[in-house]
Design an enzyme around this catalytic site. Structure first.
Site, mmCIF file in Angstrom:
data_model
loop_
_atom_site.group_PDB
_atom_site.id
_atom_site.type_symbol
_atom_site.label_atom_id
_atom_site.label_comp_id
_atom_site.label_asym_id
_atom_site.label_seq_id
_atom_site.Cartn_x
_atom_site.Cartn_y
_atom_site.Cartn_z
ATOM 1 N N THR A 20 0.833 -1.202 0.000
ATOM 2 C CA THR A 20 0.000 0.000 0.000
ATOM 3 C C THR A 20 0.868 1.252 0.000
ATOM 4 O O THR A 20 1.854 1.335 0.727
ATOM 5 C CB THR A 20 -0.909 -0.002 1.243
ATOM 6 O OG1 THR A 20 -1.828 -1.088 1.142
ATOM 7 C CG2 THR A 20 -1.680 1.293 1.375
ATOM 8 N N ASN A 21 0.485 2.230 -0.811
ATOM 9 C CA ASN A 21 1.202 3.510 -0.831
ATOM 10 C C ASN A 21 0.549 4.537 0.081
ATOM 11 O O ASN A 21 -0.654 4.495 0.295
ATOM 12 C CB ASN A 21 1.257 4.041 -2.268
ATOM 13 C CG ASN A 21 2.310 3.325 -3.091
ATOM 14 O OD1 ASN A 21 3.372 2.990 -2.589
ATOM 15 N ND2 ASN A 21 2.011 3.088 -4.353
ATOM 16 N N PRO A 22 1.355 5.461 0.629
ATOM 17 C CA PRO A 22 2.807 5.583 0.510
ATOM 18 C C PRO A 22 3.508 4.486 1.315
ATOM 19 O O PRO A 22 3.382 4.420 2.533
ATOM 20 C CB PRO A 22 3.116 6.972 1.046
ATOM 21 C CG PRO A 22 1.979 7.284 1.967
ATOM 22 C CD PRO A 22 0.781 6.564 1.434
ATOM 23 N N CYS A 23 4.223 3.638 0.599
ATOM 24 C CA CYS A 23 4.701 2.360 1.135
ATOM 25 C C CYS A 23 5.541 2.504 2.403
ATOM 26 O O CYS A 23 5.326 1.792 3.387
ATOM 27 C CB CYS A 23 5.495 1.641 0.056
ATOM 28 S SG CYS A 23 6.176 0.065 0.580
ATOM 29 N N ASP A 24 6.504 3.425 2.401
ATOM 30 C CA ASP A 24 7.419 3.532 3.542
ATOM 31 C C ASP A 24 6.693 3.996 4.801
ATOM 32 O O ASP A 24 6.959 3.496 5.901
ATOM 33 C CB ASP A 24 8.550 4.504 3.201
ATOM 34 C CG ASP A 24 9.257 4.117 1.917
ATOM 35 O OD1 ASP A 24 10.006 3.131 1.931
ATOM 36 O OD2 ASP A 24 9.035 4.792 0.892
ATOM 37 N N ASP A 57 11.257 -0.216 -8.416
ATOM 38 C CA ASP A 57 12.026 0.870 -9.038
ATOM 39 C C ASP A 57 13.425 0.389 -9.423
ATOM 40 O O ASP A 57 13.946 0.726 -10.491
ATOM 41 C CB ASP A 57 12.117 2.058 -8.081
ATOM 42 C CG ASP A 57 10.762 2.491 -7.575
ATOM 43 O OD1 ASP A 57 10.037 3.165 -8.315
ATOM 44 O OD2 ASP A 57 10.416 2.130 -6.435
ATOM 45 N N THR A 58 14.036 -0.403 -8.539
ATOM 46 C CA THR A 58 15.352 -0.978 -8.826
ATOM 47 C C THR A 58 15.289 -1.895 -10.043
ATOM 48 O O THR A 58 16.165 -1.861 -10.918
ATOM 49 C CB THR A 58 15.864 -1.751 -7.596
ATOM 50 O OG1 THR A 58 16.170 -0.824 -6.551
ATOM 51 C CG2 THR A 58 17.111 -2.562 -7.918
ATOM 52 N N THR A 59 14.245 -2.708 -10.106
ATOM 53 C CA THR A 59 14.084 -3.619 -11.239
ATOM 54 C C THR A 59 13.874 -2.841 -12.535
ATOM 55 O O THR A 59 14.399 -3.215 -13.591
ATOM 56 C CB THR A 59 12.908 -4.575 -10.978
ATOM 57 O OG1 THR A 59 13.145 -5.268 -9.742
ATOM 58 C CG2 THR A 59 12.756 -5.596 -12.086
ATOM 59 N N HIS A 100 9.957 5.229 -1.726
ATOM 60 C CA HIS A 100 9.254 4.807 -2.943
ATOM 61 C C HIS A 100 8.414 6.003 -3.386
ATOM 62 O O HIS A 100 7.229 6.105 -3.113
ATOM 63 C CB HIS A 100 8.365 3.592 -2.672
ATOM 64 C CG HIS A 100 7.563 3.167 -3.871
ATOM 65 N ND1 HIS A 100 8.130 2.874 -5.080
ATOM 66 C CD2 HIS A 100 6.223 3.011 -4.040
ATOM 67 C CE1 HIS A 100 7.186 2.545 -5.944
ATOM 68 N NE2 HIS A 100 6.017 2.626 -5.330
#
Length: 311
Positions: free
Chosen positions: A121-125, A150-152, A177
């Site tokens: 769920t966002n905002p994830c952090d 994002d890394t992927t 994120h």
């Protein structure tokens, strides 16, 4: 062997796409769906059961209340307050989503949940940190999807530019994120070589790393504006993280973790490289960042902490 059980809380676009990905990849024995819309979630269950019938082996797919979770290994939270209404801000969205999470997690803990929370769920952090505080679980058992997608994406963009397999690339995004995330080029390599050293050898020119990083960051927003949601990429992220947890792969993924002094930060969850095991986060990898990267990390942490205050 004990059956592996995953509960998906929220059967909207992301939750449904993740459920379908679990069915297709078939490494869990039981999939449990939770949603306030009982008619929709039952329809999803039947539809997924039909899809599972084409696969080898057996998978149980059921619908439960979130509190019926004592036997669940991983609880994936994908709930959302829904799209913004006219006149609402992102802060309004955060507060609405936060209220939903605050109504679910305590009931799960009363129900005897002892597994691992994975937050998409966002905002994830921010929601990851909230779930950790509400649950009272060790921080190792609460993580978010963070910046692994994002890394992927970053690796995919580099792979497309260089015409190589994305799996050959070691490149990471750290931080929120969201807008303040950043690539860690000082720790990125291809076949052991710095990214632009390899690019010069193969293409005869350097890549525009700033543009590639911005594209990795902004792709999610572009998808949202083009189709109204993101679902398949984040579903793949959820399933991959769960696979590494169940297998005890001890592979490092950039997920949202609660920090306790790592990178000079406490009081938040943020995207960092973490080794995953069957107990969740086994180890947070503390990279030695250069001065510019550390400043970017501190800025990203400040953005997250400011939003945490609002809930």
């Amino acid at each position: 062997m004990k059956p592996r059980k995953v509960m998906i809380i929220g059967a909207g676009n992301v939750g449904s796409a993740a459920a379908h990905a679990f069915v297709n990849q078939k490494f869990v024995e039981e999939l449990i769906l939770v949603d306030l819309n009982k008619e929709r979630v039952e329809g999803n269950r039947k539809d997924l059961a039909d899809a599972a019938a084409f696969m080898s082996g057996k998978m149980d797919i059921s619908v439960r209340e979130a509190s019926d979770c004592a036997d669940v290994d991983i609880a994936v939270i994908t709930v959302t307050a829904g799209p913004l209404k006219e006149g609402q801000t992102r802060l309004d969205e955060l507060r609405s989503t936060s209220r939903i999470v605050a109504s679910i997690v305590p009931e799960m803990m009363k129900g005897g949940f002892k597994g691992i929370f994975l937050i998409a769920t966002n905002p994830c952090d921010i929601i990851t940190y909230q779930v950790w505080k509400l649950s009272g679980l060790p921080r190792e058992q609460v993580l978010g999807t963070g910046v692994w997608l994002d890394t992927t994406r970053l690796r995919r963009l580099l792979a497309e530019k260089l015409d190589i397999a994305a799996q050959s690339i070691d490149a990471f995004i750290l931080g929120e994120h969201g807008d303040s995330q950043f690539p860690v080029w000082s720790h990125s390599s291809i076949y052991g070589k710095p990214v632009n050293e390899y690019s010069m050898e193969k293409l005869g020119e350097s890549l525009d790393l700033k543009l590639i990083g911005e594209t990795a960051r902004d792709t999610g927003f572009e998808i949202y504006h083009q189709k109204g949601c993101t679902e398949y990429g984040i579903a793949g992220t959820i399933v991959e993280i769960c696979r590494h947890i169940f297998s005890g792969s001890q592979r490092a993924l950039t997920v949202s973790c609660v920090l306790d002094g790592e990178y000079g930060q406490t009081g938040l969850a943020i995207g960092v490289p973490a080794v995953l095991s069957q107990n969740g986060v086994k180890e947070i990898i503390s990279l030695k960042l250069n001065e510019q990267e550390q400043q970017a990390f501190d800025h990203s942490a400040a953005v997250i902490k400011e939003n945490i205050k609002s809930i």
